[in-house]
Design a protein around this motif. Structure first.
Motif, PDB file in Angstrom:
ATOM      1  N   SER A 256       0.841  -1.202   0.000  1.00  0.00           N
ATOM      2  CA  SER A 256       0.000   0.000   0.000  1.00  0.00           C
ATOM      3  C   SER A 256       0.868   1.242   0.000  1.00  0.00           C
ATOM      4  O   SER A 256       0.591   2.221  -0.710  1.00  0.00           O
ATOM      5  N   ALA A 257       1.933   1.180   0.817  1.00  0.00           N
ATOM      6  CA  ALA A 257       2.813   2.333   0.891  1.00  0.00           C
ATOM      7  C   ALA A 257       3.459   2.608  -0.463  1.00  0.00           C
ATOM      8  O   ALA A 257       3.594   3.764  -0.887  1.00  0.00           O
ATOM      9  N   THR A 258       3.831   1.533  -1.151  1.00  0.00           N
ATOM     10  CA  THR A 258       4.432   1.721  -2.466  1.00  0.00           C
ATOM     11  C   THR A 258       3.447   2.366  -3.418  1.00  0.00           C
ATOM     12  O   THR A 258       3.787   3.264  -4.188  1.00  0.00           O
ATOM     13  N   TRP A 259       2.232   1.893  -3.354  1.00  0.00           N
ATOM     14  CA  TRP A 259       1.202   2.521  -4.198  1.00  0.00           C
ATOM     15  C   TRP A 259       1.073   4.009  -3.859  1.00  0.00           C
ATOM     16  O   TRP A 259       0.998   4.859  -4.743  1.00  0.00           O
ATOM     17  N   GLY A 260       1.040   4.269  -2.570  1.00  0.00           N
ATOM     18  CA  GLY A 260       0.885   5.651  -2.146  1.00  0.00           C
ATOM     19  C   GLY A 260       2.024   6.510  -2.651  1.00  0.00           C
ATOM     20  O   GLY A 260       1.824   7.630  -3.132  1.00  0.00           O
ATOM     21  N   ARG A 261       3.205   5.953  -2.571  1.00  0.00           N
ATOM     22  CA  ARG A 261       4.350   6.724  -3.026  1.00  0.00           C
ATOM     23  C   ARG A 261       4.274   6.974  -4.522  1.00  0.00           C
ATOM     24  O   ARG A 261       4.567   8.068  -4.999  1.00  0.00           O
ATOM     25  N   LEU A 262       3.901   5.931  -5.232  1.00  0.00           N
ATOM     26  CA  LEU A 262       3.791   6.087  -6.687  1.00  0.00           C
ATOM     27  C   LEU A 262       2.821   7.214  -7.017  1.00  0.00           C
ATOM     28  O   LEU A 262       3.100   8.079  -7.858  1.00  0.00           O
ATOM     29  N   ALA A 263       1.682   7.212  -6.335  1.00  0.00           N
ATOM     30  CA  ALA A 263       0.690   8.247  -6.600  1.00  0.00           C
ATOM     31  C   ALA A 263       1.272   9.627  -6.304  1.00  0.00           C
ATOM     32  O   ALA A 263       1.121  10.566  -7.099  1.00  0.00           O
ATOM     33  N   SER A 264       1.955   9.723  -5.166  1.00  0.00           N
ATOM     34  CA  SER A 264       2.531  11.017  -4.808  1.00  0.00           C
ATOM     35  C   SER A 264       3.510  11.486  -5.862  1.00  0.00           C
ATOM     36  O   SER A 264       3.489  12.647  -6.290  1.00  0.00           O
ATOM     37  N   GLU A 265       4.358  10.570  -6.291  1.00  0.00           N
ATOM     38  CA  GLU A 265       5.370  10.953  -7.274  1.00  0.00           C
ATOM     39  C   GLU A 265       4.728  11.357  -8.588  1.00  0.00           C
ATOM     40  O   GLU A 265       5.177  12.275  -9.261  1.00  0.00           O
ATOM     41  N   ILE A 266       3.677  10.648  -8.942  1.00  0.00           N
ATOM     42  CA  ILE A 266       3.008  10.978 -10.204  1.00  0.00           C
ATOM     43  C   ILE A 266       2.452  12.391 -10.125  1.00  0.00           C
ATOM     44  O   ILE A 266       2.616  13.195 -11.050  1.00  0.00           O
TER      45      ILE A 266
END
Lengths: 884, 441
Positions: free
Chosen positions: B177-187
């Motif tokens: 989940s954290a990885t997903w969250g990070r991906l979203a933030s970076e995007i």
């Protein structure tokens, strides 16, 4: 006739045998006595009277027997006396035979059977005297066969005859097994041994009857008569008046009596020397007097299985019994539905210590009785299927019998409703839900192969009978939901129940039925996607044969559907394995090969009833037409020397062979059957005459079996146009330098646009060496250099070398860790045409149902259906990983 | 985008007809949907867009933003009470989480702590717990705070927090989940390099983790596919990477099974990457695969791009291909993702048409070709000349007749054999090498 016969018998009676003597004497005796009786009775009451008398057999058994044998003038009645005479008074052989002949004129099927049996028994007696056991063996076999036939037709006297023979043989065996045995030659003694064993088996089977016979041959005969009457279904109602009236008083005083009877029935159940018919009669009698729902339910739960027991040895249940079981179950449903708030029958109920104790009510005040309604319905359904398997499908009898399908469907729906009632919704997935799943599966199996209109019709009639009821799974049919896709939704929701089951068999069967249904109703892509997503093809060859047959059926139906949708390539691929197989009948469960003389009962039961069959001729016709459309241009292409791509399609072989065979024939008459039409069309197409080809193809009558045959013909015509054009270009390109598109469009009656695109495609794919000239609107054929034989071979060699290198790469990549990258790419390319691959593997697996083990492996769980497309890829990956 | 002329009614309808937003949105995060919706203002009314984005974000903690939106939607009206309540709640939560995590973050930022942290997560956990009393609970607070910050719209903070969490946590599910969250933030931060990195990690996680439930894996893959559109269409090499990812077997089948509309982007990507490597085998193979997939899925999904491919390579219907080209022009302008590569895509589609055209014809009417390329005669002539120059086509323009004459060479047998056997010895040697290597290992 039997009267006459009996008299001749007594006249000519020479035998010292007691049995015969007694019976003939009695018969005479009776002839006077009985006539009085007869006057009192109206003829139609005869049977009933007989029975009531028989009930009190202890008192005046002998009379009743006599009455029967004489009052009934039909063939079967004649049986015992004739038999007696034959077997024990051989000197009359000739006379009786002559009688036989005279009688032949009026013989019914039953008579014939009995005669045959009698002949068998005669022969056995004769050979017994001669001590020729080989002959006895063969005769006994015939007799056994006839017996089973007789049982189907409710010929009690057949059984009686059989018992006597068996008993006689047992005696003879006992006699011979000692000293005489040594005298026999090898062959004879071998036969003797087989007979010994067989007789033992039969005696075990009919222990009760044989015992009775041994105790008192006369009483035994009477017994049989009674059995016969029961079987005829006339035993109901007033038949038991005498007895029941006595008992009624008794029973009403003391309801304990009900359970008394039930208990005796339970105790005797499954034991050898128990008269089932008697039990049935007594239970039926109980039904008429009992009113308490608990008692009624208990009785029905006992009676129905016993009725099934009656026919456990026969090929199928007689129609009368079937109907009475149907009525019983319906009545049971009625009681259960009326008392659904107090009593419920559950498979997982707690059994009580004693049957008369009512189960304790649970918190809702419902008393749960142990039992299984679904299995009763299932069994009844099975019996119908069995009878449909045996009956000749081209007779009216079959049609009549088929009408009962409506009845059983009603019952199944009713059962489903009952299951919904007793099983809470959250339990559907659990153990309790399995009952429901079984019923739902039956329902699915009854509708999946039918066209939509038929399903809707059946639903309408069924729901009309079940007024005021509502299903939780899928709403009942009405005018509102009829506008949508009622049947689609019905099947979807039924199958979705089955998909949630933990038992994989339900899921697999539901999946295949679902696929079949969609394929049958022209939803190719949906059906195909379901097929691919189910991943059944990877496990199907370990499934049981019935499932494999269903798999093949779904596959074939999908192929036919592809054909109707104009997806010729798909269709050809899908149909190929089955259509070219020698055993297509067997693969589809529609019959066995002729050479398989010894087919087991199980094999037979696997066959589908005729109304579910897929038309094999249609199948072949579709496959050949698809092959024609694909292969004819390919032949034209490969026949050309300039073409460097030598395709060797394995799929082409069967069609090519057929075409070659056709060519070899000296005399080619006008086409008669579908196959010849297609062959003629292929020839015409090869000559470039597409109009003739399309006329020939479209004149095949079998297309009319498809509901939209007109559309199909139009589709086929346009396909033939294109393929004709392609064939024409392949065949004649060497003779042209320029060819105007105008002309081609004219010849093939199509637009220039279309010609342009077809030709462009051929050029782009380097099928022909040509180019288009836009200015003059024509095709310019580039006359390439003639390729010599050596050059052609060199090209082929280069190709092969390339293939070899590729294969090496694959092997190297597969076993090596560092090359997982290339491995990945490899599987990329493999998977990009994933659908195709899968389809091919479908066929692989459909190949040879018989090769797969018949049993076991059923517990192998397939990939979860809900998993969607991912499943297979997971598997593939796992494979890749394990390879690493 | 701004200088573009407004769309005509016809174009508008076309764009609406093929608008994929409604299909893509279910696979995206709220915050990711926002730019997508904003881009729809070309096709739809501004008011609708505002309303949409308001509805979209009112569930999030971006209170200020939502307030703004509300005001543009309902000028002069009071804010609804739940919005004000939310504002209070958010600020109090912020203080709470901030104070809770402060200690942990402080410890983590110390130098000696960072020096002592190792690759082994279990070791780290023990180390932190022993020396600084940072329990798993504390670490999970980081996650919670990160999620909260993300919801608040503070993507930088969220990304950092989640990154810290990822380093320390041993919880697999939360890690994902954290990885997903990070991906979203970076995007959203448009930090494509980091986004691609996170994407790679996610891919590994999703592909390697043997999911007990294939359905979950399918969902994760569809998400990856949709989310990856953001970085891939915005980076230089993105399209190639996109092709690599989407053509890999499991993703291709996911596309086919769950989201066939992604084919549009795949087609666009393949077309757009065609010019620079159109001769290469990779492109030819991709094209071949693509055509196969498109033809397989045409019963389920069709849009001008897939139809273009179909008409060109399956039906060889140049008129139809040209019609589709016109539609593509509208489409690439209005599509959120394709906007970036609009020019390239159009240019290459033209090129593909002319390539097929030239291969099939020996004499081409210049006028017709120009027409089919959607160009005037002059432009067409120029374009063809350029084409001949660039790709060294064996063709000549006959101006006086207005034709192009193609010179189709017949490959001699010798050449064919040479062609076929060219790489053989090299390939075999490679196999040999790899086999030997394997033996050594």
């Amino acid at each position: 006739m039997s009267r006459f016969f009996a008299s001749t018998l007594s006249d000519s009676d020479l035998s010292s045998d007691e049995e015969l003597l007694s019976s003939s004497e009695e018969e005479e005796l009776l002839s006077s006595e009985e006539e009085e009786n007869q006057k009192e009775l109206s003829s139609d009451e005869e049977g009933k009277q007989e029975e009531s008398e028989e009930d009190e057999s202890d008192i005046f058994g002998s009379e009743s027997e006599e009455e029967e044998s004489s009052s009934d003038d039909e063939g079967p009645r004649r049986g015992p006396s004739y038999f007696l005479k034959k077997s024990f008074a051989k000197s009359d052989d000739e006379e009786s035979e002559s009688e036989d002949e005279t009688r032949k004129v009026v013989k019914s099927a039953k008579d014939k059977l009995l005669d045959e049996m009698k002949n068998n028994s005669d022969a056995i007696e004769l050979s017994k005297k001669k001590n020729s056991w080989v002959q006895i063996s063969s005769e006994l076999e015939k007799l056994t066969k006839n017996l089973s036939k007789a049982q189907q037709q409710n010929l009690g006297s057949g059984l009686k005859l059989f018992i006597k023979v068996i008993a006689g043989l047992e005696d003879a065996i006992a006699e011979n097994s000692g000293s005489n045995k040594k005298k026999m030659d090898a062959l004879n003694s071998k036969a003797f041994n087989t007979i010994k064993q067989r007789v033992k088996k039969h005696i075990k089977e009919f222990q009760k009857n044989v015992d009775l016979y041994r105790q008192d041959p006369e009483a035994f005969e009477k017994e049989d008569e009674q059995a016969e009457n029961d079987l005829d279904g006339t035993a109901l109602n007033d038949a038991t008046v005498n007895k029941s009236s006595q008992k009624t008083t008794k029973l009403s005083e003391q309801s304990e009596g009900v359970f008394q009877t039930l208990r005796t029935v339970i105790e005797s159940r499954g034991k050898k020397n128990v008269d089932i018919n008697e039990q049935v009669a007594s239970l039926e009698m109980l039904l008429s007097v009992v009113v308490d729902p608990f008692e009624l339910i208990s009785i029905y739960l006992m009676l129905i299985p016993i009725r099934f027991d009656l026919f456990s040895n026969a090929a199928y249940m007689s129609v009368e019994t079937w109907n009475s079981v149907f009525q019983d179950i319906s009545a049971l449903f009625k009681i259960l539905e009326e008392n659904s708030n107090t009593y419920r029958v559950l498979e997982n109920a707690v059994p009580t210590d004693d049957i008369e104790i009512q189960p304790e009510s649970n918190k809702d005040g419902i008393k749960e009785i142990l039992g299984s309604i679904p299995s009763l319905v299932e069994r009844l359904d099975d019996e119908l299927t069995k009878s449909l398997q045996v009956i000749d499908p081209h007779t009216t009898e079959y049609v009549e019998r088929l009408k009962d399908e409506g009845k059983i469907y009603d019952l199944i729906v009713r059962c489903q409703l009952y299951c919904e009632l007793i099983i809470p919704k959250e339990e559907y997935k659990g153990v309790a839900g399995e009952q429901l799943a079984r019923v739902v599966l039956r329902r699915v199996e009854h509708i999946y192969y039918k066209p939509v209109q038929l399903i809707i019709l059946a639903e309408k009639t069924t729901w009309a009978k079940l007024q005021g009821r509502e299903s939780k799974i899928y709403p009942k049919i009405n005018d509102l939901n009829l506008k949508g896709n009622y049947s689609d939704g019905l099947l979807d929701s039924l199958c979705s129940i089955l998909y949630t089951q933990s038992n994989s068999i339900f899921r697999k069967k539901a999946m295949l039925c679902h696929i079949y249904y969609y394929a049958f109703n022209d939803k190719f892509y949906r059906a195909r996607d379901m097929f691919l997503m189910s991943h059944l093809q990877s496990t199907i060859h370990t499934s049981d044969p019935q499932l494999q047959v269903l798999f093949n059926r779904a596959l074939v139906q999908l192929g036919l559907c592809a054909f109707r949708s104009g997806l010729i390539n798909d269709s050809q691929q899908l149909l190929q394995e089955i259509a070219t197989s020698q055993r297509s009948k067997e693969l589809l469960g529609q019959g066995t090969q002729r050479y398989q003389q010894q087919q087991s009962l199980v094999d037979k039961q696997r066959l589908l009833p005729f109304h579910m069959h897929i038309n094999l001729e249609l199948l072949e016709c579709c496959f050949l037409t698809a092959s024609l459309l694909i292969e004819v241009p390919t032949f034209a292409k490969t026949n050309d020397l300039n073409s460097t791509k030598q395709h060797t399609y394995s799929s082409a072989k069967s069609f090519k062979r057929a075409l070659e065979y056709f060519d070899r024939q000296f005399f080619q008459g006008p086409p008669e059957n579908a196959k010849e039409h297609i062959m003629h069309a292929a020839k015409a197409l090869q000559k470039g005459d597409w109009i003739k080809a399309s006329e020939l193809i479209n004149s095949i009558k079998i297309w009319d079996l498809f509901s939209k045959s007109d559309e199909l013909k139009i589709m086929l015509k346009s396909k033939l146009q294109v393929e004709g054009l392609r064939t024409y270009l392949f065949t004649f390109k060497n003779f042209y330098e320029k060819l105007s598109i105008d002309k081609l469009a004219n010849v093939f009656q199509t637009s220039e646009q279309k010609v342009n695109s077809v030709v462009s495609k051929m050029i782009f794919e380097e099928e022909i060496n040509a180019a288009l000239d836009q200015k003059t609107n024509s095709i310019i054929f580039i006359q390439g250099v003639e390729v010599s034989k050596l050059q052609e071979l060199a090209l082929q060699l280069a190709d092969r070398a390339g293939q070899l290198a590729e294969r090496n790469e694959r092997i190297a990549a597969g076993g090596h860790q560092g090359s997982s990258q290339s491995n990945q790419q490899q599987s990329n390319s493999n998977n990009s045409n994933n659908n195709n691959n899968n389809q091919q593997s479908n066929q692989h697996n459909s190949y040879g149902v018989k090769l797969a083990p018949v049993t076991g492996a059923l517990d192998s769980t397939p990939g979860k259906i809900s998993g969607g497309a991912l499943n297979g890829f997971d598997k593939r990956q796992r494979k890749n990983q394990s390879r690493k | 985008m701004s200088e573009m002329a407004p769309l005509t009614q016809e174009e508008l309808e076309l764009a609406r007809q093929y608008d994929l937003s409604s299909k893509i949105i279910p696979f995206l995060d709220r915050h990711l949907i926002y730019p997508l919706i904003e881009s729809l203002d070309l096709i739809y009314d501004e008011k609708i867009i505002n309303q949409l984005s308001y509805d979209l974000l009112k569930e999030t903690n971006m209170v200020k933003f939502v307030k703004d939106k509300y005001q543009t939607l309902n000028p002069g009206k009071e804010f609804p009470p739940e919005l004000l309540e939310k504002e209070k709640f958010v600020s109090s939560e912020l203080i709470r989480l901030d104070s809770e995590t402060k200690n942990t973050l402080n410890i983590l930022s110390r130098r000696e702590v960072q020096d002592n942290l190792k690759q082994d997560k279990n070791y780290n956990k023990e180390y932190l717990e022993k020396n600084f009393q940072i329990t798993e609970e504390k670490i999970n607070e980081l996650y919670e705070f990160g999620q909260f910050q993300y919801n608040r719209g503070d993507y930088v903070m969220a990304s950092d927090l989640l990154n810290n969490f990822k380093v320390l946590s041993t919880n697999n599910d939360l890690n994902i989940s954290a990885t997903w969250g990070r991906l979203a933030s970076e995007i959203i931060r448009l930090d494509w390099d980091n986004a691609l990195q996170e994407l790679g990690k996610l891919r590994d996680l999703v592909d390697s983790r043997s999911f007990s439930d294939p359905l979950t894996q399918l969902h994760h893959r569809t998400w990856i596919i949709h989310w990856s559109l953001f970085p891939f269409f915005n980076t230089l090499n993105g399209l190639d990477q996109l092709c690599d990812l989407f053509f890999s077997s499991s993703y291709l089948s996911t596309i086919q099974a769950a989201c066939p509309w992604i084919l549009r982007y795949l087609v666009a990507a393949v077309i757009s990457t065609s010019l620079k490597n159109h001769q290469s085998n990779v492109f030819q193979k991709r094209l071949k695969d693509l055509i196969k997939v498109v033809s397989q899925e045409q019963y389920e999904y069709n849009d001008p791009l897939t139809m273009f491919l179909k008409s060109l390579y399956l039906e060889f219907d140049f008129v139809e291909a040209q019609n589709n080209l016109k539609k593509i022009e509208v489409l690439v302008k209005t599509d959120f993702f394709l906007n970036n590569i609009a020019e390239k895509c159009l240019e290459n589609s033209r090129y593909l048409i002319s390539e097929v055209y030239c291969r099939v014809h020996s004499k081409i009417d210049l006028l017709q070709l120009s027409e089919s390329l959607n160009l005037s005669k002059e432009q067409g002539e120029k374009w063809i000349a350029n084409l001949i120059k660039e790709t060294k086509l064996d063709a000549k323009i006959n101006e006086s007749e207005g034709t192009i004459i193609m010179n189709h060479q017949v490959n001699s047998v010798y050449q064919q054999v040479i062609e076929k056997t060219k790489g053989l010895s090299f390939r075999s040697n490679q196999i040999l090498m790899s086999t030997l290597q394997k033996q050594e290992n």
